[in-house]
Design a protein around this motif. Sequence first.
Motif, PDB file in Angstrom:
ATOM      1  N   ILE A  21       0.470  -1.610  -0.283  1.00 61.49           N
ATOM      2  CA  ILE A  21      -0.114  -0.137  -0.428  1.00 61.49           C
ATOM      3  C   ILE A  21       0.660   1.544   0.158  1.00 61.49           C
ATOM      4  CG2 ILE A  21      -1.549   1.290   0.937  1.00 61.49           C
ATOM      5  CD1 ILE A  21      -2.831  -1.483   2.805  1.00 61.49           C
ATOM      6  N   ALA A  30       2.797   2.477  -3.117  1.00 62.78           N
ATOM      7  CA  ALA A  30       2.333   2.856  -4.146  1.00 62.78           C
ATOM      8  C   ALA A  30       0.938   3.986  -4.165  1.00 62.78           C
ATOM      9  CB  ALA A  30       0.704   1.533  -4.383  1.00 62.78           C
ATOM     10  N   LEU A  31       1.736   5.175  -3.015  1.00 59.69           N
ATOM     11  CA  LEU A  31       0.978   5.613  -2.730  1.00 59.69           C
ATOM     12  C   LEU A  31       1.841   6.527  -3.688  1.00 59.69           C
ATOM     13  CD1 LEU A  31       0.932   6.550   1.292  1.00 59.69           C
ATOM     14  CD2 LEU A  31      -0.473   5.689  -0.583  1.00 59.69           C
ATOM     15  N   THR A  32      -0.010   7.781  -5.225  1.00 58.49           N
ATOM     16  CA  THR A  32       0.658   8.652  -5.637  1.00 58.49           C
ATOM     17  C   THR A  32       0.717  10.400  -4.390  1.00 58.49           C
ATOM     18  OG1 THR A  32      -2.017   8.456  -6.555  1.00 58.49           O
ATOM     19  CG2 THR A  32       0.397   7.197  -7.298  1.00 58.49           C
ATOM     20  N   GLU A  47      -6.183   7.840   0.959  1.00 61.15           N
ATOM     21  CA  GLU A  47      -5.142   7.623  -0.149  1.00 61.15           C
ATOM     22  C   GLU A  47      -5.135   6.085   0.514  1.00 61.15           C
ATOM     23  OE1 GLU A  47      -1.608   8.291  -3.384  1.00 61.15           O
ATOM     24  OE2 GLU A  47      -1.939   8.891  -1.473  1.00 61.15           O
ATOM     25  N   LEU A  86      -6.441   2.700  -1.775  1.00 59.37           N
ATOM     26  CA  LEU A  86      -5.949   1.974  -2.122  1.00 59.37           C
ATOM     27  C   LEU A  86      -5.325   0.278  -1.430  1.00 59.37           C
ATOM     28  CD1 LEU A  86      -2.078   3.281  -3.134  1.00 59.37           C
ATOM     29  CD2 LEU A  86      -4.588   2.374  -4.463  1.00 59.37           C
ATOM     30  N   LYS A  97      -9.019  -1.000  -2.381  1.00 60.59           N
ATOM     31  CA  LYS A  97      -8.858  -1.360  -3.851  1.00 60.59           C
ATOM     32  C   LYS A  97      -8.064  -2.997  -4.282  1.00 60.59           C
ATOM     33  CE  LYS A  97      -6.852   0.413  -8.355  1.00 60.59           C
ATOM     34  NZ  LYS A  97      -7.910   0.349  -9.389  1.00 60.59           N
ATOM     35  N   VAL A 139      -7.188  11.669  -4.987  1.00 56.13           N
ATOM     36  CA  VAL A 139      -7.361   9.824  -5.015  1.00 56.13           C
ATOM     37  C   VAL A 139      -7.880   9.238  -6.675  1.00 56.13           C
ATOM     38  CG1 VAL A 139      -7.970   8.065  -4.241  1.00 56.13           C
ATOM     39  CG2 VAL A 139      -6.669   9.486  -2.728  1.00 56.13           C
ATOM     40  N   ASN A 164      -6.204  10.003  -9.469  1.00 61.45           N
ATOM     41  CA  ASN A 164      -5.253   9.138  -9.843  1.00 61.45           C
ATOM     42  C   ASN A 164      -5.707   7.940 -10.585  1.00 61.45           C
ATOM     43  OD1 ASN A 164      -3.650  11.524  -9.901  1.00 61.45           O
ATOM     44  ND2 ASN A 164      -2.736  10.207  -7.698  1.00 61.45           N
ATOM     45  N   ASP A 165      -6.913   7.485  -9.541  1.00 60.88           N
ATOM     46  CA  ASP A 165      -6.715   6.303  -9.878  1.00 60.88           C
ATOM     47  C   ASP A 165      -8.146   6.147 -11.313  1.00 60.88           C
ATOM     48  OD1 ASP A 165      -7.839   3.130  -9.463  1.00 60.88           O
ATOM     49  OD2 ASP A 165      -9.596   3.730  -8.392  1.00 60.88           O
ATOM     50  N   TYR A 191      -2.524   4.044  -9.886  1.00 61.21           N
ATOM     51  CA  TYR A 191      -2.796   2.590  -9.468  1.00 61.21           C
ATOM     52  C   TYR A 191      -2.395   0.986  -9.496  1.00 61.21           C
ATOM     53  CZ  TYR A 191      -3.759   6.413  -6.168  1.00 61.21           C
ATOM     54  OH  TYR A 191      -4.116   7.536  -5.172  1.00 61.21           O
ATOM     55  N   ASN A 192      -2.338   0.974 -10.968  1.00 66.91           N
ATOM     56  CA  ASN A 192      -2.375  -0.090 -12.017  1.00 66.91           C
ATOM     57  C   ASN A 192      -1.397  -1.139 -11.387  1.00 66.91           C
ATOM     58  OD1 ASN A 192      -6.006   0.349 -12.338  1.00 66.91           O
ATOM     59  ND2 ASN A 192      -5.512   0.828 -14.775  1.00 66.91           N
TER      60      ASN A 192
END
Length: 250
Positions: free
Chosen positions: A171, A174-176, A196, A200, A203, A239, A242-243, A248-249
């Motif tokens: 997690i 993977a933060l953006t 966020e 995640l 997700k 968030v 960005n998704d 995040y993929n």
Amino acid sequence: MYLSIVIPTYNEEENIRKSLAKVFDYLEEKDFDGEVIVVDDGSDDDTVSEVQEFFGDRENLKLLEKPHRGKGFAVRDGMLVAEGDYVLFSDADLATPIEDADRLLMWLRDHEFSVAIASRQGFGAKRVDEPWYRHFVGRVFNFVIKLIAIPGIEDTQCGFKMFTKEAADRIFSALTVYGGTDKEISQPFFGAFDVEVLYLARKFGYKIKEMPVTWKHVETTRFNFLYNAWRMFWDVLRVRINDLRGLYNS
């Protein structure tokens, strides 16, 4: 290492040694190995000196000194260097008692949850000394969060959350919005990094347990409440954006 406890700090010179003493008293009663990671977010008071003086012969206390970028970046940096099988981050004021770590740990260890979070909402939860306007703004913000990003979680912002090591690594790496590097800032800032993180977690398919706690409000004048509230709302939008962009993929 069984349990890592990450504590972000910013200008906590008056309270940090008392908080660390409580955390180490907690760990000394356990039959497992634990470590404490203090991540200083560019304090301009004597927080770092207070932590260094507390070290003594403690080999399981680590101090990371970072530029001032806000609480979210400090927590992320600490979580990613933690070595425990389970990783907790806690606000430095211990508004949620450190002893509640036992209850979070139980849900991860015995009930196959990967994330367990303290909650100031729900049956059995209690807020102590919180000003009414803070509670009101918090509930409005939570309504927005559930509408836009994370339905079903009643309190995303309580600063007491535990993760399995595997979940924490995946997690937080993977933060953006709160990933990579960000510019230094000149004023205290909390932000909505918790949103966020939990977005995640959901997700990536991790089971999240929300656990009611007794939480004691600790007054602070170190940050602009209205400015922070606006930035938190913008974080939630970022968030989702960005998704949708697929960030995040990967």
